[in-house]
Design a protein around this motif. Structure first.
Motif, PDB file in Angstrom:
ATOM      1  N   UNK A  38       0.831  -1.209   0.000  1.00  0.00           N
ATOM      2  CA  UNK A  38       0.000   0.000   0.000  1.00  0.00           C
ATOM      3  C   UNK A  38       0.865   1.259   0.000  1.00  0.00           C
ATOM      4  N   UNK A  39       1.908   1.252   0.822  1.00  0.00           N
ATOM      5  CA  UNK A  39       2.809   2.410   0.884  1.00  0.00           C
ATOM      6  C   UNK A  39       3.547   2.581  -0.438  1.00  0.00           C
ATOM      7  N   UNK A  40       3.995   1.483  -1.028  1.00  0.00           N
ATOM      8  CA  UNK A  40       4.719   1.552  -2.294  1.00  0.00           C
ATOM      9  C   UNK A  40       3.843   2.125  -3.404  1.00  0.00           C
ATOM     10  N   UNK A  41       2.604   1.697  -3.466  1.00  0.00           N
ATOM     11  CA  UNK A  41       1.680   2.216  -4.485  1.00  0.00           C
ATOM     12  C   UNK A  41       1.388   3.693  -4.222  1.00  0.00           C
ATOM     13  N   UNK A  42       1.183   4.044  -2.963  1.00  0.00           N
ATOM     14  CA  UNK A  42       0.888   5.446  -2.630  1.00  0.00           C
ATOM     15  C   UNK A  42       2.051   6.369  -2.995  1.00  0.00           C
ATOM     16  N   UNK A  43       3.273   5.870  -2.850  1.00  0.00           N
ATOM     17  CA  UNK A  43       4.457   6.696  -3.103  1.00  0.00           C
ATOM     18  C   UNK A  43       5.083   6.416  -4.469  1.00  0.00           C
ATOM     19  N   UNK A  44       4.375   5.732  -5.330  1.00  0.00           N
ATOM     20  CA  UNK A  44       4.935   5.281  -6.611  1.00  0.00           C
ATOM     21  C   UNK A  44       5.552   6.409  -7.428  1.00  0.00           C
ATOM     22  N   UNK A  45       4.973   7.593  -7.354  1.00  0.00           N
ATOM     23  CA  UNK A  45       5.507   8.711  -8.149  1.00  0.00           C
ATOM     24  C   UNK A  45       6.620   9.457  -7.419  1.00  0.00           C
ATOM     25  N   UNK A 120      -5.716  -0.985  -4.511  1.00  0.00           N
ATOM     26  CA  UNK A 120      -5.353   0.331  -3.966  1.00  0.00           C
ATOM     27  C   UNK A 120      -4.955   1.282  -5.094  1.00  0.00           C
ATOM     28  N   UNK A 121      -4.161   0.788  -6.035  1.00  0.00           N
ATOM     29  CA  UNK A 121      -3.714   1.621  -7.145  1.00  0.00           C
ATOM     30  C   UNK A 121      -4.849   2.140  -8.004  1.00  0.00           C
ATOM     31  N   UNK A 129       0.873   4.509 -14.857  1.00  0.00           N
ATOM     32  CA  UNK A 129       2.062   3.752 -15.244  1.00  0.00           C
ATOM     33  C   UNK A 129       3.047   3.563 -14.088  1.00  0.00           C
ATOM     34  N   UNK A 130       3.215   4.578 -13.237  1.00  0.00           N
ATOM     35  CA  UNK A 130       4.160   4.435 -12.119  1.00  0.00           C
ATOM     36  C   UNK A 130       3.632   3.438 -11.086  1.00  0.00           C
ATOM     37  N   UNK A 131       2.324   3.451 -10.850  1.00  0.00           N
ATOM     38  CA  UNK A 131       1.729   2.486  -9.921  1.00  0.00           C
ATOM     39  C   UNK A 131       1.845   1.066 -10.488  1.00  0.00           C
ATOM     40  N   UNK A 132       1.558   0.926 -11.768  1.00  0.00           N
ATOM     41  CA  UNK A 132       1.679  -0.390 -12.410  1.00  0.00           C
ATOM     42  C   UNK A 132       3.128  -0.896 -12.320  1.00  0.00           C
TER      43      UNK A 132
END
Length: 151
Positions: A38-45, A120-121, A129-132
């Motif tokens: 969840x944290x990784x997806x939230x901070x993906x950008x 979540x994404x 694209x960054x979340x993917x």
């Protein structure tokens, strides 16, 4: 069918699959890997604004599968992972992916972690694209083929 419609249908299917496995998803490794995802997806950008942080925290609190765990514990873990990512994204990402990789011992849990990342994404209507890309990296950390999740 438009790409977005296909994605919404896929996310709904994944949430249904997660619910079917809810009683099997109670390990500490799953809990930690899910919050790291969840944290990784939230901070993906590379950054997280307060609105995005609150939105993801709300999604975590309302996700029925994650209700196997105390909400305050999930929130603390999510915040810890997010703080690592926002302090130094590259270093934090290595740490968070290591945490996600701990779920690979149980393939069902590993798949559920990826599904949570996708849910979540896409919750804001745009699985960008960054979340993917970060969910794809998590697949590699979990020894799962990204194409299994249309990534």
């Amino acid at each position: 069918m438009a790409l977005w419609d296909r994605f919404k249908e896929s996310a709904a299917t994944m949430q249904t699959q997660l619910m079917a496995k809810k009683n099997d998803l109670k390990s500490g490794a799953f809990r930690d890997a899910s919050m790291a995802m969840c944290a990784l997806v939230a901070a993906a950008d590379g950054s997280v604004d307060p609105v995005e942080r609150q939105r993801v925290a709300s999604l975590i609190a309302s996700n029925e599968v994650l209700q196997n765990f105390p909400a305050e514990d999930l929130q603390r873990r999510f915040d810890d992972y997010l703080n690592k990512l926002t302090a130094d994204f590259a270093f934090g990402k290595v740490n968070v992916l290591q945490e996600i990789a701990k779920a690979k011992k149980k393939p069902e849990e590993a798949r559920a972690v990826v599904q949570i990342g996708i849910v979540i994404g896409g919750a804001d209507g745009d699985f960008d694209a960054t979340e993917r890309a970060v969910v794809r990296e998590a697949c590699f950390a979990l020894d799962l083929p990204p194409h299994e999740f249309d990534l």
